[in-house]
Every structure is written in C-alpha cells, then in structure tokens.
Motif scaffolding. Structure first.
Motif, PDB file in Angstrom:
ATOM      1  N   SER A  23       0.877  -1.157   0.000  1.00  0.00           N
ATOM      2  CA  SER A  23       0.000   0.000   0.000  1.00  0.00           C
ATOM      3  C   SER A  23       0.920   1.213   0.000  1.00  0.00           C
ATOM      4  CB  SER A  23      -0.904   0.006   1.233  1.00  0.00           C
ATOM      5  OG  SER A  23      -1.710   1.165   1.226  1.00  0.00           O
ATOM      6  N   VAL A  24       0.807   2.035  -1.047  1.00  0.00           N
ATOM      7  CA  VAL A  24       1.759   3.118  -1.279  1.00  0.00           C
ATOM      8  C   VAL A  24       1.000   4.432  -1.409  1.00  0.00           C
ATOM      9  CG1 VAL A  24       3.514   3.965  -2.886  1.00  0.00           C
ATOM     10  CG2 VAL A  24       3.274   1.509  -2.491  1.00  0.00           C
ATOM     11  N   ASP A  25       1.449   5.454  -0.677  1.00  0.00           N
ATOM     12  CA  ASP A  25       0.826   6.769  -0.826  1.00  0.00           C
ATOM     13  C   ASP A  25       0.906   7.198  -2.284  1.00  0.00           C
ATOM     14  OD1 ASP A  25       0.406   6.752   1.895  1.00  0.00           O
ATOM     15  OD2 ASP A  25       1.694   8.482   2.323  1.00  0.00           O
ATOM     16  N   PRO A  62      -4.073   9.658   0.037  1.00  0.00           N
ATOM     17  CA  PRO A  62      -4.708   8.548  -0.682  1.00  0.00           C
ATOM     18  C   PRO A  62      -3.630   7.539  -1.063  1.00  0.00           C
ATOM     19  CG  PRO A  62      -4.619  10.517  -2.055  1.00  0.00           C
ATOM     20  CD  PRO A  62      -4.120  10.906  -0.695  1.00  0.00           C
ATOM     21  N   SER A  63      -4.001   6.280  -1.149  1.00  0.00           N
ATOM     22  CA  SER A  63      -2.999   5.251  -1.432  1.00  0.00           C
ATOM     23  C   SER A  63      -3.384   4.434  -2.651  1.00  0.00           C
ATOM     24  CB  SER A  63      -2.810   4.336  -0.226  1.00  0.00           C
ATOM     25  OG  SER A  63      -4.007   3.638   0.034  1.00  0.00           O
ATOM     26  N   TRP A  97      10.783   6.070   2.468  1.00  0.00           N
ATOM     27  CA  TRP A  97       9.385   6.471   2.513  1.00  0.00           C
ATOM     28  C   TRP A  97       8.688   6.262   3.849  1.00  0.00           C
ATOM     29  CZ3 TRP A  97      10.657   3.403  -2.032  1.00  0.00           C
ATOM     30  CH2 TRP A  97      10.937   4.203  -3.151  1.00  0.00           C
ATOM     31  N   GLY A  98       9.313   5.605   4.802  1.00  0.00           N
ATOM     32  CA  GLY A  98       8.707   5.432   6.120  1.00  0.00           C
ATOM     33  C   GLY A  98       7.283   4.918   6.054  1.00  0.00           C
ATOM     34  N   PRO A  99       6.371   5.586   6.757  1.00  0.00           N
ATOM     35  CA  PRO A  99       4.992   5.096   6.843  1.00  0.00           C
ATOM     36  C   PRO A  99       4.172   5.300   5.567  1.00  0.00           C
ATOM     37  CG  PRO A  99       5.181   7.159   8.017  1.00  0.00           C
ATOM     38  CD  PRO A  99       6.580   6.769   7.591  1.00  0.00           C
ATOM     39  N   SER A 100       4.789   5.834   4.522  1.00  0.00           N
ATOM     40  CA  SER A 100       4.075   6.006   3.248  1.00  0.00           C
ATOM     41  C   SER A 100       3.958   4.706   2.464  1.00  0.00           C
ATOM     42  CB  SER A 100       4.776   7.065   2.385  1.00  0.00           C
ATOM     43  OG  SER A 100       4.677   8.339   2.999  1.00  0.00           O
TER      44      SER A 100
END
Length: 111
Positions: free
Chosen positions: A9-11, A56-57, A91-94
């Motif tokens: 799941s990617v921003d 949004p992801s 990207w950390g939590p993204s």
C-alpha cells in the motif's frame, strides 16, 4: 514451483518513485537471487486513505517465481532485509506491505 507475493500500500504522491524503485532496485536484486518472472500489478479499487499520513494510497502486488525453497529462504534472509530497510528509510509510513509465499498447484503455461 513457488510464487512469492508482496502486496504494498503506497501513498499516491510517491507511487511513481516507488514503481521506479521496484523496477530498478528490487527486481534486479531478486533476479540475482534466482527469482524470475516478476510481475508488478495494481489493484483496481477505489483509493483508500493511509491513516498515518492522511494521503490517498494505491495498492500494488509484486509476484515472483522461485525455483526452490532454498532460493526463497536465501532471498528472504540475505536480500529482503536490505530492500525493506531502503523502503523504510526512503518512505517510512508512506509504504506498508505484507508477504505471501504460495505453492503453485497448476501453471497453465507449464502443463
């Protein structure tokens, strides 16, 4: 034959850079570990919001075939930690992800 799947799941705002990372870094490292027939797909679904970043992801799945349990084990132990570290630093939590290892029961092209 084994199918190794990672769902991401990617921003949305970093999706293009993430796709480049998959094709330029992740896939070549996996190929060096004898994985093959890589396929990156995107889920056809309405975008959801990342609750941590409020972005949004987009959802991607990377599927690769492995010739043996040994190949998957070596990839998981020797390569994936570095790949996941790079993703976390960049990207950390993204980016969120989970893995599945599946036994191929029937492969139409191989029968």
């Amino acid at each position: 034959m084994i199918l190794f799947n990672t769902t991401f799941s990617v921003d949305s705002n970093i999706a293009d850079a993430f796709i480049s990372f998959i094709s330029e870094v992740y896939v070549p490292l996996a190929e060096e570990s004898s994985l093959y027939a890589m396929l990156l797909t995107e889920m056809r679904a309405p975008s959801e919001e990342n609750t941590l970043t409020r972005q949004p992801s987009r959802t991607f799945a990377l599927q690769m075939r492995a010739p043996s349990d040994k190949a998957i084990e070596e990839f998981r132990n020797d390569v994936l930690p570095e790949i996941y570290s790079l993703i976390g630093k960049q990207w950390g939590p993204s980016v969120a992800m989970f893995e599945s290892t599946l036994d191929v029961i029937y492969d139409h092209k191989r029968e």
